[in-house]
Write a protein that holds these residues in place. Structure first.
Motif, mmCIF file in Angstrom:
data_model
loop_
_atom_site.group_PDB
_atom_site.id
_atom_site.type_symbol
_atom_site.label_atom_id
_atom_site.label_comp_id
_atom_site.label_asym_id
_atom_site.label_seq_id
_atom_site.Cartn_x
_atom_site.Cartn_y
_atom_site.Cartn_z
ATOM 1 N N GLY A 130 31.587 77.940 14.585
ATOM 2 C CA GLY A 130 30.796 76.725 14.421
ATOM 3 C C GLY A 130 30.005 76.370 15.668
ATOM 4 O O GLY A 130 28.839 75.944 15.591
ATOM 5 N N LEU A 131 30.629 76.542 16.827
ATOM 6 C CA LEU A 131 29.907 76.318 18.083
ATOM 7 C C LEU A 131 28.732 77.289 18.222
ATOM 8 O O LEU A 131 27.626 76.899 18.621
ATOM 9 N N ALA A 132 28.994 78.560 17.877
ATOM 10 C CA ALA A 132 27.924 79.558 17.947
ATOM 11 C C ALA A 132 26.807 79.227 16.958
ATOM 12 O O ALA A 132 25.615 79.368 17.274
ATOM 13 N N ALA A 133 27.185 78.766 15.763
ATOM 14 C CA ALA A 133 26.182 78.413 14.754
ATOM 15 C C ALA A 133 25.366 77.200 15.189
ATOM 16 O O ALA A 133 24.160 77.119 14.919
ATOM 17 N N ALA A 134 26.018 76.248 15.874
ATOM 18 C CA ALA A 134 25.288 75.078 16.371
ATOM 19 C C ALA A 134 24.242 75.493 17.407
ATOM 20 O O ALA A 134 23.104 74.998 17.403
ATOM 21 N N ALA A 135 24.621 76.409 18.300
ATOM 22 C CA ALA A 135 23.654 76.903 19.283
ATOM 23 C C ALA A 135 22.507 77.638 18.589
ATOM 24 O O ALA A 135 21.334 77.471 18.956
ATOM 25 N N ALA A 136 22.853 78.435 17.597
ATOM 26 C CA ALA A 136 21.829 79.175 16.852
ATOM 27 C C ALA A 136 20.909 78.224 16.093
ATOM 28 O O ALA A 136 19.693 78.442 16.013
ATOM 29 N N PHE A 137 21.489 77.167 15.525
ATOM 30 C CA PHE A 137 20.682 76.170 14.823
ATOM 31 C C PHE A 137 19.677 75.518 15.773
ATOM 32 O O PHE A 137 18.506 75.336 15.430
ATOM 33 N N GLY A 138 20.149 75.167 16.970
ATOM 34 C CA GLY A 138 19.248 74.573 17.949
ATOM 35 C C GLY A 138 18.094 75.506 18.304
ATOM 36 O O GLY A 138 16.938 75.080 18.387
ATOM 37 N N ALA A 139 18.412 76.787 18.482
ATOM 38 C CA ALA A 139 17.359 77.756 18.799
ATOM 39 C C ALA A 139 16.387 77.897 17.630
ATOM 40 O O ALA A 139 15.159 77.964 17.830
ATOM 41 N N GLY A 140 16.919 77.927 16.439
ATOM 42 C CA GLY A 140 16.063 78.060 15.266
ATOM 43 C C GLY A 140 15.177 76.850 15.051
ATOM 44 O O GLY A 140 13.998 76.980 14.701
ATOM 45 N N TRP A 141 15.744 75.666 15.243
ATOM 46 C CA TRP A 141 14.962 74.441 15.080
ATOM 47 C C TRP A 141 13.829 74.376 16.105
ATOM 48 O O TRP A 141 12.686 74.025 15.778
ATOM 49 N N GLY A 142 14.149 74.736 17.348
ATOM 50 C CA GLY A 142 13.106 74.742 18.375
ATOM 51 C C GLY A 142 12.018 75.757 18.076
ATOM 52 O O GLY A 142 10.817 75.469 18.233
ATOM 53 N N VAL B 232 26.527 80.788 9.943
ATOM 54 C CA VAL B 232 25.160 81.066 10.389
ATOM 55 C C VAL B 232 24.197 80.991 9.216
ATOM 56 O O VAL B 232 23.021 80.608 9.379
ATOM 57 N N ALA B 233 24.669 81.325 8.011
ATOM 58 C CA ALA B 233 23.808 81.197 6.837
ATOM 59 C C ALA B 233 23.435 79.737 6.604
ATOM 60 O O ALA B 233 22.301 79.423 6.214
ATOM 61 N N THR B 234 24.386 78.840 6.837
ATOM 62 C CA THR B 234 24.089 77.407 6.720
ATOM 63 C C THR B 234 23.016 76.988 7.715
ATOM 64 O O THR B 234 22.061 76.272 7.367
ATOM 65 N N GLY C 7 19.595 84.676 14.649
ATOM 66 C CA GLY C 7 20.523 85.800 14.650
ATOM 67 C C GLY C 7 20.899 86.258 16.048
ATOM 68 O O GLY C 7 22.077 86.504 16.339
ATOM 69 N N LEU C 8 19.912 86.368 16.933
ATOM 70 C CA LEU C 8 20.188 86.826 18.297
ATOM 71 C C LEU C 8 21.069 85.842 19.057
ATOM 72 O O LEU C 8 22.024 86.239 19.736
ATOM 73 N N VAL C 9 20.756 84.558 18.940
ATOM 74 C CA VAL C 9 21.566 83.551 19.632
ATOM 75 C C VAL C 9 22.976 83.522 19.061
ATOM 76 O O VAL C 9 23.965 83.416 19.809
ATOM 77 N N TYR C 10 23.101 83.630 17.755
ATOM 78 C CA TYR C 10 24.428 83.590 17.126
ATOM 79 C C TYR C 10 25.281 84.787 17.560
ATOM 80 O O TYR C 10 26.462 84.623 17.926
ATOM 81 N N LEU C 11 24.702 85.980 17.534
ATOM 82 C CA LEU C 11 25.449 87.169 17.936
ATOM 83 C C LEU C 11 25.868 87.084 19.402
ATOM 84 O O LEU C 11 27.008 87.414 19.755
ATOM 85 N N ALA C 12 24.950 86.620 20.251
ATOM 86 C CA ALA C 12 25.286 86.493 21.671
ATOM 87 C C ALA C 12 26.399 85.470 21.882
ATOM 88 O O ALA C 12 27.328 85.695 22.678
ATOM 89 N N ALA C 13 26.329 84.350 21.160
ATOM 90 C CA ALA C 13 27.355 83.322 21.311
ATOM 91 C C ALA C 13 28.703 83.805 20.803
ATOM 92 O O ALA C 13 29.751 83.520 21.406
ATOM 93 N N LEU C 14 28.706 84.545 19.691
ATOM 94 C CA LEU C 14 29.975 85.081 19.179
ATOM 95 C C LEU C 14 30.605 86.041 20.177
ATOM 96 O O LEU C 14 31.831 86.040 20.373
#
Length: 550
Positions: A476-488, A347-349, A516-523
């Motif tokens: 990694g899947l959770a981080a990808a979802a979080a990345f998408g949310a952050g980018w948007g 998630v830091a990445t 952070g919220l999306v990552y925690l929810a996905a995890l």
């Protein structure tokens, strides 16, 4: 035994130790950001003076890690852990420290004299004025090597004694001293906007001494504050000479192989430094060594907060397990460490890649150089999870005193860095050379971590690969979802916010919350249990001995 009981037991101190280290690192890194911002205000992040100081101030770090830093991890902690398990342990530690101090003093003196040669090795010699300024800085900065060594020696003894906090809190003192010195420089001579400061030809001896002297004084203070902490743990050092019968022969062999591996790595770093030095070609808007350093500071922040704190706390345990030949316990300790580090670094990445531009804008106070440095941050961030895994692998090699086993891996990693750096120089415009360096470094960490885990099977039997791979895939899947949310979220905010530092800070807070919220929810949805371990129970379980996989 309940978790509450464990947390109150002596072994439960591992959790408190890691938490104390993480808090010290967080404060130190926060002040490190302030230090970087003040330094940028003083000399800039691109241009002759900034790159000259970057080369000179890196030399003591590079030389220390080459000559002593790796040997401390490979030798000192395992040796001290063993020493305090037998009679005359303090005498053995005294001999190690005396030898270390003497070698540091001698090598620092020689390398300070050799500063002109070192600058020409690590910097492109194309600009005589910049090389001359870097050499003048180096005469002030290279002596830092001795005090880095003192800090490392005393800190590792403290860690081996189970006192983790002082080692991580000492850099706070360094940052405070440096900040005061850099502010004084700005007050007396003006900042990077002053033409006499930005140009390498305009520097006086007083300017050089104040800027570089402040940096060196900070390292001196960082080392000396550990002396009372050492006494508080009951360690009373007295100089002792003589190696015969001390058992240092084995330690010397490990240190020799450690030096060999680090020397191989330095071949790659020399190439990196020279290419970064050549990239600006006189331009004040192209990333060079100073921009590389800024990106590395941001890259190291998440690594320092979790990976270093956890790995340092686990290293003493790994050393004891290796001494006891308990491969099952060492495997469990390593597996849990790699998995927890992976959950955090993934998630830091995502955050660093999404926020590379606004974070850089904050550090540079909205000044010049953002467009040059931000892509380097993103390129380095891609390799953060692999860097964390490689760091944990190193601790196992050191715990088993198998520095020799890492050398072939380090050869391959250095080849990846050199090849990737030259490939980037050949294919990219000069403005992208340092970005290519960041990508080459990221690739080297991936290769190094994979090869190291294969090699560690000789010590651990297996490395619990199914659990490690599963955790990284799900996280990694959770981080990808979080990345998408952050980018948007960032794209939306870019349309409504301005380009000021305050706007960048607001953007970082909002995007971080979304990620952070999306990552925690996905995890939670993916049932990644290491999330719970990252919060604390991991270390309580390890306090039971770490013999049972999680």
């Amino acid at each position: 035994m309940s978790e509450a009981t464990v947390s109150q037991s002596p072994r439960g101190g591992l959790f408190r130790g890691a938490a104390l280290m993480a808090s010290g690192t967080a404060v130190s890194r926060a002040l490190g950001f302030v230090r970087t911002m003040v330094l940028v205000a003083a000399v800039g992040v691109t241009g002759q003076a900034a790159d000259a100081f970057a080369v000179a101030n890196k030399l003591p770090n590079v030389l220390y890690m080459l000559l002593a830093g790796g040997a401390l991890n490979a030798v000192l902690v395992p040796q001290v852990v063993r020493a305090y398990k037998r009679d005359a342990g303090q005498e053995y530690v005294d001999r190690l420290l005396t030898l270390g101090f003497a070698l540091l003093a001698g090598s620092t003196l020689l390398l300070t004299v050799a500063s002109p040669l070192l600058v020409r090795l690590y910097a492109d010699p194309g600009d005589p004025a910049q090389v001359a300024l870097a050499t003048a800085f180096a005469y002030w900065c290279v002596p830092q090597m001795f005090f880095y060594g003192v800090y490392g020696l005393l800190g590792q003894v403290l860690n081996a004694r189970g006192s983790f906090g002082p080692y991580m809190w000492a850099p706070v003192v360094n940052n405070v001293v440096s900040i005061v010195g850099f502010l004084l420089f700005i007050a007396v001579f003006g900042g990077a906007t002053n033409p006499d400061v930005s140009s390498a030809a305009g520097w006086s001896g007083l300017q050089i001494g104040l800027l570089a002297g402040a940096a060196t004084l900070g390292i001196v203070a960082q080392a000396l504050v550990l002396v009372p902490a050492l006494r508080a743990t009951g360690v009373s050092y007295r100089p002792r000479w003589g190696l015969r019968g001390s058992g240092l022969g084995r330690a010397g062999s490990v240190a020799t192989w450690t030096f060999a591996g680090l020397a191989i790595g330095q071949i790659g770093y020399v190439v990196v430094s020279r290419v970064a030095s050549a990239a600006p070609q006189g331009s004040t808007t192209v990333a060079g060594n100073a921009a590389y350093d800024l990106a590395f500071v941001l890259f190291m922040l998440p690594h320092s907060l979790v990976t270093v704190s956890l790995a340092t706390a686990l290293f003493t345990r790994l050393s004891a397990q290796a001494t006891d030949r308990d491969a099952d316990a060492a495997r469990a300790t390593f597996s849990v460490g790699v998995r927890v580090v992976g959950v955090f670094t993934l998630v830091a990445t995502a955050l660093l890649v999404v926020l590379a531009e606004p974070l850089t804008r904050i550090v540079l106070l909205g000044g010049a150089g953002v467009d040059a440095a931000a892509p380097v941050v993103a390129a380095m961030a891609v390799g953060l999870p692999a860097f964390g895994a490689w760091s944990m692998c190193q601790r196992v090699f050191y715990a088993y005193e198998d520095a020799k086993g890492m050398v072939p891996i380090q050869v391959v990693m250095a080849a990846v860095v050199v090849g990737g750096t030259y490939l980037g120089r050949a294919l990219l415009p000069s403005s992208g050379w340092v970005v290519g360096i960041g990508l080459a470094m990221s690739a080297s960490y991936v290769v190094g971590a994979a090869l190291a885990m294969l090699r560690l099977r000789g010590h651990l039997g297996t490395v619990d690969a199914p659990a490690i791979v599963r955790t990284h895939l799900l996280a990694g899947l959770a981080a990808a979802a979080a990345f998408g949310a952050g980018w948007g979220a960032r794209r939306l905010l870019d349309d409504v916010l301005g380009s000021g530092v305050g706007d960048a800070a607001l953007e970082c807070l909002a995007v971080s919350a979304a990620v952070g919220l999306v990552y925690l929810a996905a995890l939670r949805l993916l049932r990644v249990r290491e999330l719970d371990l990252l919060a604390g129970p991991l270390l309580r379980k390890l306090g039971r001995g770490g013999s049972r996989p999680v």
